[in-house]
Design an enzyme around this catalytic site. Sequence first.
Site, PDB file in Angstrom:
ATOM      1  N   HIS A   4       1.368  -1.005   0.471  1.00  0.00           N
ATOM      2  CA  HIS A   4      -0.121   0.118   0.015  1.00  0.00           C
ATOM      3  C   HIS A   4       1.095   1.282   0.138  1.00  0.00           C
ATOM      4  O   HIS A   4       2.093   0.928   1.132  1.00  0.00           O
ATOM      5  CB  HIS A   4      -0.599  -0.148   1.357  1.00  0.00           C
ATOM      6  CG  HIS A   4      -1.362  -1.370   1.318  1.00  0.00           C
ATOM      7  ND1 HIS A   4      -1.184  -2.316   2.577  1.00  0.00           N
ATOM      8  CD2 HIS A   4      -3.001  -1.206   0.840  1.00  0.00           C
ATOM      9  CE1 HIS A   4      -2.682  -2.997   2.774  1.00  0.00           C
ATOM     10  NE2 HIS A   4      -3.682  -2.631   1.173  1.00  0.00           N
TER      11      HIS A   4
ATOM     12  N   ASP B 214       2.322   2.076   3.434  1.00  0.00           N
ATOM     13  CA  ASP B 214       2.930   0.524   4.066  1.00  0.00           C
ATOM     14  C   ASP B 214       4.578   1.825   3.532  1.00  0.00           C
ATOM     15  O   ASP B 214       5.605   1.346   4.875  1.00  0.00           O
ATOM     16  CB  ASP B 214       2.632  -0.351   3.285  1.00  0.00           C
ATOM     17  CG  ASP B 214       1.561  -0.547   3.863  1.00  0.00           C
ATOM     18  OD1 ASP B 214       0.539  -0.321   4.430  1.00  0.00           O
ATOM     19  OD2 ASP B 214       1.486  -1.571   2.357  1.00  0.00           O
TER      20      ASP B 214
ATOM     21  N   GLU C 213     -10.446  -7.101  -4.596  1.00  0.00           N
ATOM     22  CA  GLU C 213     -10.429  -8.113  -3.861  1.00  0.00           C
ATOM     23  C   GLU C 213     -11.568  -8.384  -3.036  1.00  0.00           C
ATOM     24  O   GLU C 213     -12.152  -7.675  -1.617  1.00  0.00           O
ATOM     25  CB  GLU C 213      -8.882  -7.556  -2.898  1.00  0.00           C
ATOM     26  CG  GLU C 213      -9.262  -9.059  -1.794  1.00  0.00           C
ATOM     27  CD  GLU C 213      -7.628  -8.675  -0.645  1.00  0.00           C
ATOM     28  OE1 GLU C 213      -6.579  -7.749  -1.669  1.00  0.00           O
ATOM     29  OE2 GLU C 213      -7.077  -8.542   0.113  1.00  0.00           O
TER      30      GLU C 213
ATOM     31  N   ASP D  18      -4.606 -14.375  -2.468  1.00  0.00           N
ATOM     32  CA  ASP D  18      -3.671 -13.946  -1.195  1.00  0.00           C
ATOM     33  C   ASP D  18      -4.126 -14.481   0.083  1.00  0.00           C
ATOM     34  O   ASP D  18      -4.706 -15.177   0.281  1.00  0.00           O
ATOM     35  CB  ASP D  18      -4.301 -12.419   0.151  1.00  0.00           C
ATOM     36  CG  ASP D  18      -3.829 -10.645  -1.112  1.00  0.00           C
ATOM     37  OD1 ASP D  18      -3.190 -11.123  -2.015  1.00  0.00           O
ATOM     38  OD2 ASP D  18      -4.596 -10.042  -0.316  1.00  0.00           O
TER      39      ASP D  18
ATOM     40  N   ASP E  34     -10.703 -11.692  10.857  1.00  0.00           N
ATOM     41  CA  ASP E  34     -10.142 -11.667   9.732  1.00  0.00           C
ATOM     42  C   ASP E  34      -8.288 -11.633  10.426  1.00  0.00           C
ATOM     43  O   ASP E  34      -7.459 -11.261  10.845  1.00  0.00           O
ATOM     44  CB  ASP E  34      -9.921 -10.526   8.893  1.00  0.00           C
ATOM     45  CG  ASP E  34      -8.949 -10.963   7.336  1.00  0.00           C
ATOM     46  OD1 ASP E  34      -8.665 -12.286   7.275  1.00  0.00           O
ATOM     47  OD2 ASP E  34      -8.588  -9.961   6.714  1.00  0.00           O
TER      48      ASP E  34
ATOM     49  N   ASP F  24      -5.445 -13.534   9.415  1.00  0.00           N
ATOM     50  CA  ASP F  24      -4.810 -13.370   8.631  1.00  0.00           C
ATOM     51  C   ASP F  24      -3.721 -14.295   8.582  1.00  0.00           C
ATOM     52  O   ASP F  24      -2.406 -14.454   8.874  1.00  0.00           O
ATOM     53  CB  ASP F  24      -4.207 -11.708   8.565  1.00  0.00           C
ATOM     54  CG  ASP F  24      -4.795 -11.710   7.881  1.00  0.00           C
ATOM     55  OD1 ASP F  24      -5.960 -11.741   6.442  1.00  0.00           O
ATOM     56  OD2 ASP F  24      -4.310 -10.086   7.567  1.00  0.00           O
TER      57      ASP F  24
ATOM     58  N   ASP G 253      -0.341 -12.891   2.764  1.00  0.00           N
ATOM     59  CA  ASP G 253      -1.126 -11.286   3.292  1.00  0.00           C
ATOM     60  C   ASP G 253      -1.540 -12.319   4.871  1.00  0.00           C
ATOM     61  O   ASP G 253      -3.068 -12.777   4.899  1.00  0.00           O
ATOM     62  CB  ASP G 253      -3.020 -11.499   2.369  1.00  0.00           C
ATOM     63  CG  ASP G 253      -3.590  -9.674   3.020  1.00  0.00           C
ATOM     64  OD1 ASP G 253      -3.109  -9.295   4.030  1.00  0.00           O
ATOM     65  OD2 ASP G 253      -3.787  -9.554   1.800  1.00  0.00           O
TER      66      ASP G 253
HETATM   67  C1  XUL Z   1      -7.557  -6.779   4.453  1.00  0.00           C
HETATM   68  C2  XUL Z   1      -6.796  -6.798   3.040  1.00  0.00           C
HETATM   69  C3  XUL Z   1      -5.980  -5.950   2.620  1.00  0.00           C
HETATM   70  C4  XUL Z   1      -5.585  -5.951   1.218  1.00  0.00           C
HETATM   71  C5  XUL Z   1      -5.115  -4.522   0.186  1.00  0.00           C
HETATM   72  O1  XUL Z   1      -8.163  -7.257   4.746  1.00  0.00           O
HETATM   73  O2  XUL Z   1      -6.434  -8.742   2.561  1.00  0.00           O
HETATM   74  O3  XUL Z   1      -4.661  -6.125   3.009  1.00  0.00           O
HETATM   75  O4  XUL Z   1      -5.446  -7.103   0.884  1.00  0.00           O
HETATM   76  O5  XUL Z   1      -5.599  -4.259   0.899  1.00  0.00           O
HETATM   77 CO    CO Z   2      -5.783  -9.493   1.186  1.00  0.00          CO
END
Ligand code: XUL
Ligand code: CO
Length: 434
Positions: free
Chosen positions: A99, A102, A230, A294, A305, A307, A337
């Site tokens: 991003h 970032d 996404e 991702d 989420d 992740d 991700d």
């Molecule tokens: C949020 C997510 C983000 C996108 C990019 O859940 O997945 O990091 O991948 O904005």
């Molecule tokens: Co993502």
Amino acid sequence: MAHFPCDKIQYEGPTSKNPLAFKHYNPEEQIDGKSMKEHLRFAAPYWHVMRNVLADPFGGGTAQMPWDDGSDSVENALARVDVFFEFLEKMGIDYYCWHDRDIAPELNDLSASNNALDQVVSKLKQKQEETGVKLLWGTACLFAHARYSQGAATSPDANVYAYAGAQVKKALEATKELDGLGYTFWGGREGYSTLLNTNMKRELDHLAAFLHMAVAHADKIGFDGPFYIEPKPREPSTHQYDSDSAACLNFLREYGLMDRFTLNIETNHATLAGHTMEHELTVAANAGKLGSIDANRGDTLIGWDTDQFPTDLYLTTQVMLVVLEMGGFTTGGLNFDAKRRRESHEPIDLIHAHVGGMDTFARGLKIAQAIREDGRLADFVQQRYSSFDSGIGAKVESGACTFEDLEAHALAKGEPSLASGRQEMLENLINEFI
Ligand code: XUL
Ligand code: CO
């Protein structure tokens, strides 16, 4: 100075007991005429690797980042780039994603922020040239700053909308400057908290106009990569417009955006939408719109989420079955991700986490390829639909069939005798390969 206390991670094979070695990911190993590296196209996200402090809703960050002085200075941002490229080199990861906010700080005004971005982008460009690393996709952070609390391209405020447009314009130009292969839109705040204050129709119209402007600007600056949407149903918003693959495809069709957009599907977003990853990938692939992935996973017990790193062989096998079936990635890849758990706060944990994700995907690739070579699964599915290969079924598929034809067939044939779906047998078959 080394920031990660290890050498470059090597392939040592399945019998190795070295936690800092690949047991399955052997980058140059050929699988069906392509190297593992070309099949998997691993990417690392700048936001998790370099910027995630590992906070949760109940406590602050735990991540040790001795290279980071904690400031918003451009110098600090530039110093992080070296650390990130050390990480990529040690992992043997060839792609990355970012991003805008970032990689470079958001400063007091837009032109100062743009200037900071330019400085970091020129360093990234130099590091890409030195190492051969490529930008898989860029994106703009349109969800963290307070101005975007009510949306960016779906904000009720045209001034916020304009600010978001200016930010995407710049992020797109930075992506182009770095020869990025794609550009992603994840609409974290593009949705609503309550419909009481929301004109959904106007917001969707505005979002579509925004995406058309992005395409027009890409054409203008010569960025010809795909745009990815996404999907994610919620978190942070109560409802996000890009809720799942089907909703995104409908939106893109309705607003005439199908040509230039494809989907970037994320596992934990699929599960938040009440789907499996396999479902979301299949919906996208059936429409010819599975662009990128991702790669992470959620937790069955936590409803947000998380992740997490993908370490589930069933998941990576299913993902690779869909990817192989569509003939592999073109511009996309597998972007981790994913973030470490809050307890895994040492820099070396970043390495362990990616070793696990890469090895699990390597195994998923090998297992999926073996299932395809074996052929029994595909044969079963083909056989299951074989009544559509000839006779009345073929007539249905040709589009020439009428209700009168169906009635005549049903009257002549009588009660159908339906074959078993054999779910348990097929689950056993998959386990033969796992
Ligand atoms: C949020 C997510 C983000 C996108 C990019 O859940 O997945 O990091 O991948 O904005
Ligand atoms: Co993502």
